[in-house]
Design a protein around this motif. Structure first.
Motif, mmCIF file in Angstrom:
data_model
loop_
_atom_site.group_PDB
_atom_site.id
_atom_site.type_symbol
_atom_site.label_atom_id
_atom_site.label_comp_id
_atom_site.label_asym_id
_atom_site.label_seq_id
_atom_site.Cartn_x
_atom_site.Cartn_y
_atom_site.Cartn_z
ATOM 1 N N UNK A 207 0.842 -1.191 0.000
ATOM 2 C CA UNK A 207 0.000 0.000 0.000
ATOM 3 C C UNK A 207 0.883 1.249 0.000
ATOM 4 N N UNK A 208 0.337 2.400 -0.421
ATOM 5 C CA UNK A 208 1.094 3.653 -0.305
ATOM 6 C C UNK A 208 1.463 3.935 1.145
ATOM 7 N N UNK A 209 2.595 4.609 1.343
ATOM 8 C CA UNK A 209 3.087 4.896 2.696
ATOM 9 C C UNK A 209 2.840 6.363 3.030
ATOM 10 N N UNK A 218 15.574 0.850 14.159
ATOM 11 C CA UNK A 218 14.464 0.193 13.462
ATOM 12 C C UNK A 218 13.522 1.241 12.889
ATOM 13 N N UNK A 219 12.703 0.803 11.933
ATOM 14 C CA UNK A 219 11.737 1.667 11.272
ATOM 15 C C UNK A 219 10.355 1.026 11.308
ATOM 16 N N UNK A 220 9.322 1.860 11.228
ATOM 17 C CA UNK A 220 7.962 1.373 11.022
ATOM 18 C C UNK A 220 7.271 2.318 10.049
ATOM 19 N N UNK A 221 6.598 1.755 9.051
ATOM 20 C CA UNK A 221 5.874 2.539 8.052
ATOM 21 C C UNK A 221 4.386 2.521 8.377
ATOM 22 N N UNK A 222 3.761 3.689 8.264
ATOM 23 C CA UNK A 222 2.317 3.804 8.405
ATOM 24 C C UNK A 222 1.718 3.858 7.008
ATOM 25 N N UNK A 223 0.882 2.881 6.698
ATOM 26 C CA UNK A 223 0.263 2.812 5.381
ATOM 27 C C UNK A 223 -0.902 3.785 5.255
ATOM 28 N N UNK A 224 -1.185 4.183 4.030
ATOM 29 C CA UNK A 224 -2.428 4.866 3.694
ATOM 30 C C UNK A 224 -3.443 3.781 3.336
ATOM 31 N N UNK A 225 -4.385 3.519 4.234
ATOM 32 C CA UNK A 225 -5.352 2.432 4.034
ATOM 33 C C UNK A 225 -6.712 2.947 3.571
#
Length: 357
Positions: A207-209, A218-225
């Motif tokens: 999905x788009x981020x 570390x990293x975490x991506x939040x998706x555009x849902x």
């Protein structure tokens, strides 16, 4: 400038170094506090009018401020300003590593100064970086993202990202994010690459981020849902497992609208349908890195962090803190209402009142 009962009024901008703060007031005066060796007192002998188009930036040990035509710096052993910084092009933004600064000018050129081991000298043939869209930095490395989506890397340890990656299949980068010793970038096809000291590489994204948050490793991506089913996972993580790079299998990854990280812990905010509930995860014991919020912490508007603590601003403007050594920023002043933003240094935090600044 003086503070009354720990409160500084009419604040326009707040900045912080490793252990000091500086507040620039609307009337152009400057108030500094904290460790004097890291900028807790204004030590520059130059006279500067802080009014008019001023911005305030910092690295671990120094502050730098500017209006459209003038720079001033104070803190630990401030180096000389770059004599080749042209005054004809106003400064768009200033970025920092631990001991260096890089200025992006309105004409999209870049000039850096400070400790060369931290990116204080970009050393390009011809001495200039041009056509730069933005700059991203970690502890000792700068990355310049060009308007054409290519990048230039410079600074300290190549293991920390100063050696640029080869972009796959002539792809370009849309956005770059950093952790302490590494970087992650979103390509034009919405896939993510990582370089520097990143232990686990990012998974294939579906999905788009919206954006990427980080802990130290570390990293975490939040998706555009948008338009997706309500049970769609909203976040994905990568990097060192001990720093939150692996999300626990029992962690609810759905209906998340925000995520932040401190040194070793990630915390997320649920949507309003779930009362903006806050929950957290890490690869270490949660209590050691401020990862256990108060029970049923809901109605949270935003989160701010220090190295081992968190502060939540609630929808009603009050602040809730948790983690290691969460000391009230204004002892004796119990008014935590109408708070708009929380700022931090590594060893402390301060609040910015929205009602009266």
């Amino acid at each position: 400038a003086t503070a009354t009962n720990g409160v500084i009024s009419n604040v326009n901008i707040i900045g912080s170094t490793f252990s000091a703060f500086a507040a620039l007031k609307h009337d152009g005066t400057l108030h500094c506090w904290g460790d004097k060796s890291n900028g807790g007192i204004f030590s520059n002998t130059e006279s500067i009018d802080f009014k008019g188009g001023i911005a305030l930036y910092s690295n671990e040990v120094q502050f730098v401020s500017h209006n459209l035509t003038h720079l001033v710096m104070w803190g630990a052993d401030p180096p000389h300003f770059p004599h080749n910084l042209p005054q004809i092009s106003p400064i768009k933004n200033i970025y920092s590593t631990a001991q260096a600064f890089a200025a992006l000018l309105d004409n999209n050129e870049v000039y850096s100064w400070g400790n060369p081991g931290y990116g204080g000298d970009h050393r390009l043939p011809g001495g200039k970086l041009t056509n730069v869209k933005e700059i991203v930095s970690n502890y000792d490395v700068f990355i310049a993202l060009y308007n054409n989506g290519k990048i230039h890397c410079w600074g300290g340890n190549p293991l920390h990202g100063s050696t640029c990656p080869t972009l796959p299949n002539d792809r370009t980068l849309k956005k770059i994010y950093s952790c302490k010793y590494g970087f992650s970038g979103v390509l034009d096809n919405n896939q993510v690459i990582a370089w520097g000291d990143v232990e686990i590489q990012p998974p294939v994204t579906t999905l788009p981020i919206k954006y990427i948050a980080s802990t130290e490793e570390a990293f975490v991506a939040l998706y555009d849902t948008t338009g997706q089913p309500s049970n769609t996972d909203c976040i994905v993580a990568w990097g060192a497992a001990d720093f939150g790079g692996i999300i626990p299998t029992n962690y609810d990854k759905t209906n998340i609208i925000g995520v932040v990280g401190n040194a070793q812990t990630f915390c997320s905010i649920k949507s309003s349908s779930y009362n903006n509930l806050v929950t957290c995860w890490t690869g270490q014991e949660l209590a050691s890195y401020g990862g256990i919020p108060p029970a049923n912490l809901i109605n949270v508007k935003s989160l701010s962090v220090t190295d081992k603590a968190f502060a939540a601003i609630l929808n009603n403007g009050t602040v809730v803190t948790w983690g290691l050594t969460t000391i009230d920023p204004f002892p004796g002043n119990n008014d935590r209402s109408n708070i708009n933003s929380v700022y931090k240094s590594l060893y402390g935090s301060t609040v910015f009142y929205s009602e009266n600044n």
